[in-house]
Design a protein around this motif. Sequence first.
Motif, PDB file in Angstrom:
ATOM      1  N   ASN A   3       6.686   4.792   2.499  1.00  0.00           N
ATOM      2  CA  ASN A   3       6.619   3.635   3.389  1.00  0.00           C
ATOM      3  C   ASN A   3       5.871   2.467   2.749  1.00  0.00           C
ATOM      4  OD1 ASN A   3       7.901   5.254   5.289  1.00  0.00           O
ATOM      5  ND2 ASN A   3       5.941   5.991   6.082  1.00  0.00           N
ATOM      6  N   THR A   4       6.248   2.159   1.547  1.00  0.00           N
ATOM      7  CA  THR A   4       5.589   1.086   0.817  1.00  0.00           C
ATOM      8  C   THR A   4       6.307  -0.225   1.105  1.00  0.00           C
ATOM      9  OG1 THR A   4       5.005   2.631  -0.911  1.00  0.00           O
ATOM     10  CG2 THR A   4       4.837   0.315  -1.436  1.00  0.00           C
ATOM     11  N   SER A   5       5.584  -1.149   1.672  1.00  0.00           N
ATOM     12  CA  SER A   5       6.171  -2.449   1.994  1.00  0.00           C
ATOM     13  C   SER A   5       5.886  -3.441   0.871  1.00  0.00           C
ATOM     14  CB  SER A   5       5.588  -2.976   3.305  1.00  0.00           C
ATOM     15  OG  SER A   5       4.217  -3.303   3.132  1.00  0.00           O
ATOM     16  N   THR A   6       6.651  -4.504   0.874  1.00  0.00           N
ATOM     17  CA  THR A   6       6.433  -5.569  -0.100  1.00  0.00           C
ATOM     18  C   THR A   6       5.056  -6.179   0.097  1.00  0.00           C
ATOM     19  OG1 THR A   6       8.797  -6.027  -0.089  1.00  0.00           O
ATOM     20  CG2 THR A   6       7.360  -7.732  -0.979  1.00  0.00           C
ATOM     21  N   ARG A   7       4.635  -6.281   1.327  1.00  0.00           N
ATOM     22  CA  ARG A   7       3.317  -6.840   1.622  1.00  0.00           C
ATOM     23  C   ARG A   7       2.201  -5.986   1.027  1.00  0.00           C
ATOM     24  NH1 ARG A   7       0.828  -7.075   7.354  1.00  0.00           N
ATOM     25  NH2 ARG A   7      -1.119  -8.094   6.876  1.00  0.00           N
ATOM     26  N   LEU A   8       2.343  -4.665   1.106  1.00  0.00           N
ATOM     27  CA  LEU A   8       1.357  -3.772   0.501  1.00  0.00           C
ATOM     28  C   LEU A   8       1.355  -3.931  -1.015  1.00  0.00           C
ATOM     29  CD1 LEU A   8      -0.730  -1.465   0.740  1.00  0.00           C
ATOM     30  CD2 LEU A   8       1.187   0.117   0.524  1.00  0.00           C
ATOM     31  N   LEU A  10       2.289  -6.533  -2.790  1.00  0.00           N
ATOM     32  CA  LEU A  10       1.724  -7.831  -3.153  1.00  0.00           C
ATOM     33  C   LEU A  10       0.211  -7.871  -2.954  1.00  0.00           C
ATOM     34  CD1 LEU A  10       4.463 -10.258  -1.818  1.00  0.00           C
ATOM     35  CD2 LEU A  10       3.889  -9.760  -4.201  1.00  0.00           C
ATOM     36  N   SER A  11      -0.267  -7.189  -1.920  1.00  0.00           N
ATOM     37  CA  SER A  11      -1.717  -7.114  -1.706  1.00  0.00           C
ATOM     38  C   SER A  11      -2.383  -6.346  -2.839  1.00  0.00           C
ATOM     39  CB  SER A  11      -2.024  -6.439  -0.367  1.00  0.00           C
ATOM     40  OG  SER A  11      -1.491  -7.180   0.693  1.00  0.00           O
ATOM     41  N   CYS A  12      -1.763  -5.245  -3.253  1.00  0.00           N
ATOM     42  CA  CYS A  12      -2.292  -4.482  -4.396  1.00  0.00           C
ATOM     43  C   CYS A  12      -2.231  -5.312  -5.676  1.00  0.00           C
ATOM     44  CB  CYS A  12      -1.511  -3.182  -4.578  1.00  0.00           C
ATOM     45  SG  CYS A  12      -1.878  -1.941  -3.333  1.00  0.00           S
ATOM     46  N   ALA A  13      -1.152  -6.080  -5.832  1.00  0.00           N
ATOM     47  CA  ALA A  13      -1.029  -6.934  -7.014  1.00  0.00           C
ATOM     48  C   ALA A  13      -2.122  -7.999  -7.042  1.00  0.00           C
ATOM     49  CB  ALA A  13       0.351  -7.588  -7.059  1.00  0.00           C
ATOM     50  N   ALA A  14      -2.426  -8.581  -5.888  1.00  0.00           N
ATOM     51  CA  ALA A  14      -3.480  -9.597  -5.836  1.00  0.00           C
ATOM     52  C   ALA A  14      -4.830  -8.997  -6.211  1.00  0.00           C
ATOM     53  CB  ALA A  14      -3.538 -10.209  -4.437  1.00  0.00           C
ATOM     54  N   ILE A  15      -5.131  -7.833  -5.660  1.00  0.00           N
ATOM     55  CA  ILE A  15      -6.389  -7.165  -6.005  1.00  0.00           C
ATOM     56  C   ILE A  15      -6.385  -6.804  -7.485  1.00  0.00           C
ATOM     57  CG2 ILE A  15      -7.792  -5.089  -5.628  1.00  0.00           C
ATOM     58  CD1 ILE A  15      -6.807  -5.141  -2.709  1.00  0.00           C
ATOM     59  N   GLY A  16      -5.244  -6.343  -7.990  1.00  0.00           N
ATOM     60  CA  GLY A  16      -5.136  -5.961  -9.401  1.00  0.00           C
ATOM     61  C   GLY A  16      -5.329  -7.135 -10.349  1.00  0.00           C
ATOM     62  N   ARG A  61      -4.224   4.555   1.717  1.00  0.00           N
ATOM     63  CA  ARG A  61      -2.937   5.140   1.334  1.00  0.00           C
ATOM     64  C   ARG A  61      -3.067   5.748  -0.054  1.00  0.00           C
ATOM     65  NH1 ARG A  61       1.937   3.174   3.947  1.00  0.00           N
ATOM     66  NH2 ARG A  61       1.330   1.846   5.673  1.00  0.00           N
ATOM     67  N   GLY A  62      -2.337   6.805  -0.265  1.00  0.00           N
ATOM     68  CA  GLY A  62      -2.340   7.456  -1.563  1.00  0.00           C
ATOM     69  C   GLY A  62      -1.673   6.600  -2.617  1.00  0.00           C
ATOM     70  N   GLY A  63      -2.258   6.578  -3.788  1.00  0.00           N
ATOM     71  CA  GLY A  63      -1.683   5.880  -4.924  1.00  0.00           C
ATOM     72  C   GLY A  63      -2.100   4.439  -5.100  1.00  0.00           C
ATOM     73  N   VAL A  64      -2.759   3.838  -4.113  1.00  0.00           N
ATOM     74  CA  VAL A  64      -3.103   2.422  -4.247  1.00  0.00           C
ATOM     75  C   VAL A  64      -4.165   2.181  -5.314  1.00  0.00           C
ATOM     76  CG1 VAL A  64      -2.354   1.704  -1.947  1.00  0.00           C
ATOM     77  CG2 VAL A  64      -4.697   2.474  -2.279  1.00  0.00           C
ATOM     78  N   ALA A  65      -5.097   3.092  -5.479  1.00  0.00           N
ATOM     79  CA  ALA A  65      -6.115   2.917  -6.523  1.00  0.00           C
ATOM     80  C   ALA A  65      -5.465   2.980  -7.896  1.00  0.00           C
ATOM     81  CB  ALA A  65      -7.200   3.976  -6.413  1.00  0.00           C
ATOM     82  N   LEU A  66      -4.536   3.885  -8.073  1.00  0.00           N
ATOM     83  CA  LEU A  66      -3.835   3.996  -9.354  1.00  0.00           C
ATOM     84  C   LEU A  66      -2.978   2.760  -9.606  1.00  0.00           C
ATOM     85  CD1 LEU A  66      -3.390   5.784 -11.798  1.00  0.00           C
ATOM     86  CD2 LEU A  66      -1.546   6.910 -10.552  1.00  0.00           C
ATOM     87  N   LEU A  67      -2.272   2.291  -8.587  1.00  0.00           N
ATOM     88  CA  LEU A  67      -1.445   1.097  -8.732  1.00  0.00           C
ATOM     89  C   LEU A  67      -2.296  -0.115  -9.096  1.00  0.00           C
ATOM     90  CD1 LEU A  67       1.247  -0.407  -8.455  1.00  0.00           C
ATOM     91  CD2 LEU A  67       0.763  -0.621  -6.008  1.00  0.00           C
ATOM     92  N   VAL A  68      -3.393  -0.305  -8.384  1.00  0.00           N
ATOM     93  CA  VAL A  68      -4.282  -1.440  -8.658  1.00  0.00           C
ATOM     94  C   VAL A  68      -4.902  -1.314 -10.050  1.00  0.00           C
ATOM     95  CG1 VAL A  68      -6.467  -2.497  -7.948  1.00  0.00           C
ATOM     96  CG2 VAL A  68      -4.726  -1.986  -6.253  1.00  0.00           C
ATOM     97  N   ALA A 169     -11.431  -6.574   5.775  1.00  0.00           N
ATOM     98  CA  ALA A 169     -10.646  -5.957   6.846  1.00  0.00           C
ATOM     99  C   ALA A 169     -10.876  -6.679   8.171  1.00  0.00           C
ATOM    100  CB  ALA A 169     -11.000  -4.480   6.971  1.00  0.00           C
ATOM    101  N   ALA A 170     -12.091  -7.192   8.372  1.00  0.00           N
ATOM    102  CA  ALA A 170     -12.390  -7.895   9.624  1.00  0.00           C
ATOM    103  C   ALA A 170     -11.603  -9.198   9.750  1.00  0.00           C
ATOM    104  CB  ALA A 170     -13.890  -8.177   9.716  1.00  0.00           C
ATOM    105  N   THR A 171     -11.184  -9.768   8.643  1.00  0.00           N
ATOM    106  CA  THR A 171     -10.393 -11.003   8.695  1.00  0.00           C
ATOM    107  C   THR A 171      -8.966 -10.744   9.147  1.00  0.00           C
ATOM    108  OG1 THR A 171      -9.643 -10.858   6.397  1.00  0.00           O
ATOM    109  CG2 THR A 171     -11.717 -12.035   6.815  1.00  0.00           C
ATOM    110  N   GLY A 172      -8.537  -9.492   9.085  1.00  0.00           N
ATOM    111  CA  GLY A 172      -7.200  -9.161   9.529  1.00  0.00           C
ATOM    112  C   GLY A 172      -6.163  -9.125   8.422  1.00  0.00           C
ATOM    113  N   VAL A 173      -6.591  -9.254   7.176  1.00  0.00           N
ATOM    114  CA  VAL A 173      -5.617  -9.275   6.074  1.00  0.00           C
ATOM    115  C   VAL A 173      -4.914  -7.936   5.894  1.00  0.00           C
ATOM    116  CG1 VAL A 173      -6.780 -11.129   4.811  1.00  0.00           C
ATOM    117  CG2 VAL A 173      -7.362  -8.751   4.320  1.00  0.00           C
TER     118      VAL A 173
END
Length: 181
Positions: A3-8, A10-16, A61-68, A169-173
């Motif tokens: 269930n990986t969305s484009t938004r997820l 792109l968010s991982c890409a920004a952090i990366g 979510r699993g895998g986000v640390a590895l992706l980032v 997280a409090a900002t709602g992003v």
Amino acid sequence: MRNTSTRLLLSCAAIGVVGGIVFIVNSYLGGTLNAVAPMLYGLTLGVYFVPGALAQRLFRRGGVALLVAVLSGLVAAAFNPLGFLAALISVGIGALQELPFLVTRYRRWPVWLFVAGAVLSGVVLAAGMYRLVGARDLDPAGALVLVAGSLLSPVVFTLLALALARPLAATGVTRGLAPRR
């Protein structure tokens, strides 16, 4: 990553990308510190744990640390004196960050699990730094500072990432990206 969305992604890409830029700066500062005071070099290594821990805490979510970590390493590799080796090291750090959560099958995300992963990573890092920097060539106090810094730095920077995740997280992003608790 189901269930990986484009938004997820792109968010991982920004952090990366931001993490990669921080890695570039840290590689030159850490390299300078290693040349001047090698026993303090271990204190700078925890920076590499921030993007992965931040993504894990925000998205749970699993895998986000590895992706980032992969994305951060690729960004940093272009400007890092180590080149592609920097990307491989970053991937190793991301894999170590995923390990404690993989054991729980990505069902639990307590703070102590983040800390346990950081301690495990710190042990691996301290052993590597002891060998790489040549702690046996340092006096006993210098070797102790190097090993202690390498052990504690991932824990401190992981806790910093967790503290950064709370106001983000409090900002709602992350609304709609993290599974419901």
